[in-house]
Scaffold this active site. Sequence first.
Site, PDB file in Angstrom:
ATOM      1  N   LYS A  77       9.168   7.912  -3.432  1.00  0.00           N
ATOM      2  CA  LYS A  77       8.607   6.557  -3.416  1.00  0.00           C
ATOM      3  C   LYS A  77       9.512   5.659  -4.248  1.00  0.00           C
ATOM      4  O   LYS A  77       9.917   6.018  -5.351  1.00  0.00           O
ATOM      5  CB  LYS A  77       7.184   6.488  -3.958  1.00  0.00           C
ATOM      6  CG  LYS A  77       6.613   5.062  -3.802  1.00  0.00           C
ATOM      7  CD  LYS A  77       5.132   4.970  -4.020  1.00  0.00           C
ATOM      8  CE  LYS A  77       4.801   5.005  -5.507  1.00  0.00           C
ATOM      9  NZ  LYS A  77       3.361   4.775  -5.722  1.00  0.00           N
ATOM     10  N   ARG A 121      -3.974   6.256  -3.349  1.00  0.00           N
ATOM     11  CA  ARG A 121      -3.799   7.488  -4.120  1.00  0.00           C
ATOM     12  C   ARG A 121      -4.029   7.240  -5.611  1.00  0.00           C
ATOM     13  O   ARG A 121      -4.474   8.129  -6.329  1.00  0.00           O
ATOM     14  CB  ARG A 121      -2.457   8.132  -3.818  1.00  0.00           C
ATOM     15  CG  ARG A 121      -1.201   7.410  -4.299  1.00  0.00           C
ATOM     16  CD  ARG A 121      -0.902   7.713  -5.750  1.00  0.00           C
ATOM     17  NE  ARG A 121       0.476   7.492  -6.100  1.00  0.00           N
ATOM     18  CZ  ARG A 121       0.846   7.071  -7.295  1.00  0.00           C
ATOM     19  NH1 ARG A 121      -0.042   6.749  -8.217  1.00  0.00           N
ATOM     20  NH2 ARG A 121       2.134   6.957  -7.567  1.00  0.00           N
ATOM     21  N   ASP A 170     -10.227 -10.754 -15.469  1.00  0.00           N
ATOM     22  CA  ASP A 170      -8.790 -10.908 -15.281  1.00  0.00           C
ATOM     23  C   ASP A 170      -8.399 -12.274 -15.822  1.00  0.00           C
ATOM     24  O   ASP A 170      -9.157 -13.246 -15.693  1.00  0.00           O
ATOM     25  CB  ASP A 170      -8.429 -10.801 -13.787  1.00  0.00           C
ATOM     26  CG  ASP A 170      -6.946 -10.534 -13.566  1.00  0.00           C
ATOM     27  OD1 ASP A 170      -6.121 -11.357 -14.017  1.00  0.00           O
ATOM     28  OD2 ASP A 170      -6.616  -9.506 -12.959  1.00  0.00           O
TER      29      ASP A 170
END
Length: 334
Positions: A77, A121, A170
């Site tokens: 990756k 993932r 955030d």
Amino acid sequence: MRNEVEVLLLSEEDVVSTGLTMSQCMSLVEEVLKARANGQVLSPPKVFLDMRLISEHQCDADAMPAYVKYIDMCGLKWIGANWENRRKRGLPNVIGIVILNDPESFAPLAILSANWLTAMRTGAATGLAVRELARKGSKSLSIIGTGYEAKFQLMAINEVIKLDEVKVFDIDGDAMESFLKNANQTSNAEITPCKSVKEAVEGADLIVTVTSSRVPVFNEGTYPDTANLICSLGTYNELGEKLLGWFDKIVVDTREQTKTEGALADWFTKGLISNGDIYAELGEILTGRKKGRISDDEKILCVLTGLGCEDVVVANVVYRIAKEKGLGKRIKLF
């Protein structure tokens, strides 16, 4: 006579169209972390490239190779970030691809867009950590950082815990608004936007920090008094030294990489923690080699910096589904 080599190119839309579920992704990540703990995986630490050091480019990147023996697949990756991309260029702030290679000839098999794949993932690893490490009966979650990854964190945690309340914060109001628009499709819990980290973590059983911050999330006046598990994700040093002394034990995905990447790297560099302070890798807990939570009173810090082997196993399944569905475009290399 030389054989032709064709590569399957899968766009982000192609990858998402394979229909891989979070439950399936969690099973894949669990299997590969167990295999890694049993020595059946090669997944060396990330190679970090910081172009800001010698140029004006505000971009950094990680190369993450792996070989997974039980599926006999290797890959890499290649993922990087420029946090001005969305505002200046209309591009994702983080852009990644996965390259899959035949482990015998090293001929490339596929090149996959890896933004959704990475988010899936990463969420899956957190879900497994929460399953193994959270106190039973935990009902409230705080998410600090509501960028693209946040909804996948919520999706995965919903697989293992029935949440009543989710509080989010955030510093980017637009990111929080975007998260809130989609959050109700991800969870049935009551989701509350907060005005500060302090407000978001107050009363929370579980805390997930998924930010790109180089400024500590936990500072004076902000302390996770009620939390029994904090999961910190990714490359950045987001926790700060105030959290030292809060935890009873530390769990990581990889001891070696944790020394140079993520929330613990700075603590290692300053000598504030050492190898002996790491209780276990998540794979060791999943295999039963180490116990997860031992008591309800334990406060556990889990730092997941991400492994290339997780990307390879998920990309391998996406690649095979895509071939069955006829997705993507084939490119002849030679």
